[in-house]
Write a protein that holds these residues in place. Structure first.
Motif, short mmCIF file in Angstrom:
data_model
loop_
_atom_site.label_atom_id
_atom_site.label_comp_id
_atom_site.label_asym_id
_atom_site.label_seq_id
_atom_site.Cartn_x
_atom_site.Cartn_y
_atom_site.Cartn_z
N ASN A 286 5.08 13.38 7.20
CA ASN A 286 4.74 13.87 5.86
C ASN A 286 5.41 13.08 4.74
N ASP A 287 6.20 12.05 5.06
CA ASP A 287 6.76 11.22 4.01
C ASP A 287 5.68 10.39 3.33
N GLY B 29 -3.75 5.56 4.19
CA GLY B 29 -3.25 4.52 3.31
C GLY B 29 -4.12 4.33 2.09
N LEU B 30 -3.48 3.96 0.98
CA LEU B 30 -4.15 3.72 -0.29
C LEU B 30 -3.77 2.32 -0.75
N THR C 293 -13.53 2.41 -0.92
CA THR C 293 -13.19 1.07 -0.43
C THR C 293 -11.73 0.74 -0.64
N GLY C 294 -10.95 1.66 -1.23
CA GLY C 294 -9.53 1.43 -1.43
C GLY C 294 -8.65 2.22 -0.49
N SER C 295 -9.24 2.84 0.52
CA SER C 295 -8.46 3.64 1.47
C SER C 295 -8.60 3.08 2.87
N ALA D 172 0.84 -1.20 0.00
CA ALA D 172 0.00 0.00 0.00
C ALA D 172 0.87 1.24 0.00
N THR D 173 0.32 2.31 -0.53
CA THR D 173 0.97 3.63 -0.45
C THR D 173 0.43 4.34 0.78
N VAL D 174 1.32 4.89 1.60
CA VAL D 174 0.89 5.59 2.81
C VAL D 174 1.51 6.97 2.87
N CYS D 175 0.74 7.89 3.42
CA CYS D 175 1.27 9.21 3.78
C CYS D 175 1.40 9.20 5.30
#
Length: 431
Positions: free
Chosen positions: A375-376, A416-417, A399-401, A322-325
């Motif tokens: 913030n990364d 998260g994505l 539904t993807g977050s 997953a991509t996360v901020c």
């Protein structure tokens, strides 16, 4: 064209965002007369000859300076052509987390920059976050254009740099517009200004009124039913002794009586018998509608389960990238044990590898970073105690977050994505 537009503002500190929001409220006559009188008096006391419209919203800034946490302030205004819900987010770097929250449901974002500074580090950071969140439309408001020499040349240079950036981040040219404005004097806010003869486009409000934005910008209409169960209704009254309904809001698709559905993550199948609302039964319910579903069979369903169309239901997963901020003050490292909240379901999660960290300034990726700091943006692998039925974020934003939460304090640590969302950005490899 939808008669409601959800938008957000973003920008660096002192770019004039408070004045711009105040100007939008003022020019659309969305503030009361006594509020204007109070702002006028306060402005005179400060020695100003015109009302300082930033005072209409600067109460929030004072609260932030006192250390009060405010995620997002929502403003409501309207014109004869359209209504607007505006998420006003703070500009400080440490509040980038609030930009993520405010822009997560936005159909359009107004990104401010000071004409004297151009496209700066925070501008690029905000643009990268907005691209990852899948915001479909973007406006760069080049503010304080009246304070620069050769404004036509400055505006052209800023527009060219911003267009290059947004193109690499994945936006189509027609989805991005730059507008030279002076929020203080109202140039190109409600109407086109004679002070910018080099600009032939619409004013900001004209663009907001006319931009074609689907009422649902999340991709939810393209999917079958996604219905996160928020509450199981069992009244157990003499009038309704056997009533069992499942309440929630439709996150994607539509539903009608007779539709075949599957309950996730259990995989049990049945059909929809009835759709209840406070106003009576419905023959069909679309995305965004809050309803109660009555099913034909007794199925074990709890809060946090998802009722989905049987023909395109997502496969529940307990391990994925997953991509996360990262929004936490302390860095994220491999092995961290957190809580993951997906819709109404919360489960335990372990962070495996930190796959890469995205540099929003250079649009490059650093493989295998030691940590993700405040913030990364990065890609991580996750393992869950229980599977979740998640869609890829690029398919459906609802539904993807998910959120990553501190199990001790309950604070939100990351947005998260699901899926490798970073592939939608032109990412190179850092050397």
């Amino acid at each position: 064209m939808s008669d409601l537009l959800r938008l957000a503002t973003a920008g660096s500190v002192d770019d004039g965002k408070s004045t711009l929001v105040g100007r939008l409220l003022y020019d659309t006559k969305s503030v009361l007369a006594d509020q204007i009188d109070a702002v006028t008096r306060a402005s005179v006391d400060r020695g100003l000859s015109t009302p300082d419209l930033s005072l209409l919203v600067d109460g929030l800034r004072a609260e932030r300076e006192q250390g009060i946490t405010i995620d997002v302030a929502y403003r409501y205004f309207a014109t004869p052509k359209r209504s607007f819900v505006l998420a006003d987010t703070p500009g400080h770097v440490q509040y980038t987390r609030n930009t993520v929250s405010g822009a997560s449901t936005a159909q359009l974002v107004i990104l401010l920059t000071d004409a004297r500074k151009g496209v700066i580090e925070q501008t690029r950071r905000h643009a990268a976050v907005l691209a990852l969140l899948g915001v479909p439309r973007l406006v760069l408001a080049v503010n304080k254009i009246d304070l620069v020499d050769n404004p036509a040349e400055v505006f052209a240079e800023i527009s060219a740099e911003f267009n290059e950036l947004t193109s690499k981040l994945g936006w189509a040219t027609e989805d991005v517009i730059e507008i030279p404005v002076s929020a203080l004097h109202g140039d190109n806010i409600a109407s086109r200004s004679e002070n910018t003869p080099y600009y032939n486009g619409p004013s900001l409000i004209e663009h907001l009124e006319s931009v074609p934005v689907d009422a649902d910008s999340t991709g939810a209409h393209a999917l079958g039913l996604r219905f996160p169960v928020q509450y199981v209704i069992r009244p157990r009254t003499a009038e309704h002794p056997d009533y069992r309904g499942y309440a929630g809001q439709i996150a994607a698709g539509s539903v009608s009586p007779g539709d075949e559905i599957v309950v996730l993550p259990s995989g049990k199948k049945t059909t929809v018998e009835r759709i209840d609302t406070p106003d009576g039964e419905l023959a069909v319910a679309q995305v965004g509608r809050s309803v109660t579903l009555i099913l034909a069979d007794e199925v074990d369903i709890s809060r946090g389960d998802i009722i989905a169309s049987a023909h395109d239901a997502p496969e529940p997963v307990d391990a994925f990238d997953a991509t996360v901020c990262w929004l936490g003050d302390k860095g994220l490292r491999p092995g961290a044990r957190l809580l993951l909240k997906h819709g109404a379901k919360t489960t335990q999660a372990i962070v495996g590898a930190l796959v890469e960290r995205f540099d929003e300034q250079t649009l490059t990726a650093q493989p295998s970073p030691e940590s993700l700091e405040l913030n990364d943006i990065g890609r991580v692998s996750l393992r869950l105690a229980e599977p979740i039925p998640a869609d890829d974020y690029r398919t459906n934003r609802h539904t993807g977050s998910f959120l990553l939460i501190d199990p001790a304090g309950g604070n939100t640590l990351a947005a998260g994505l699901v899926g490798d969302v970073l592939t939608s950005v032109e990412v190179g490899t850092a050397v």
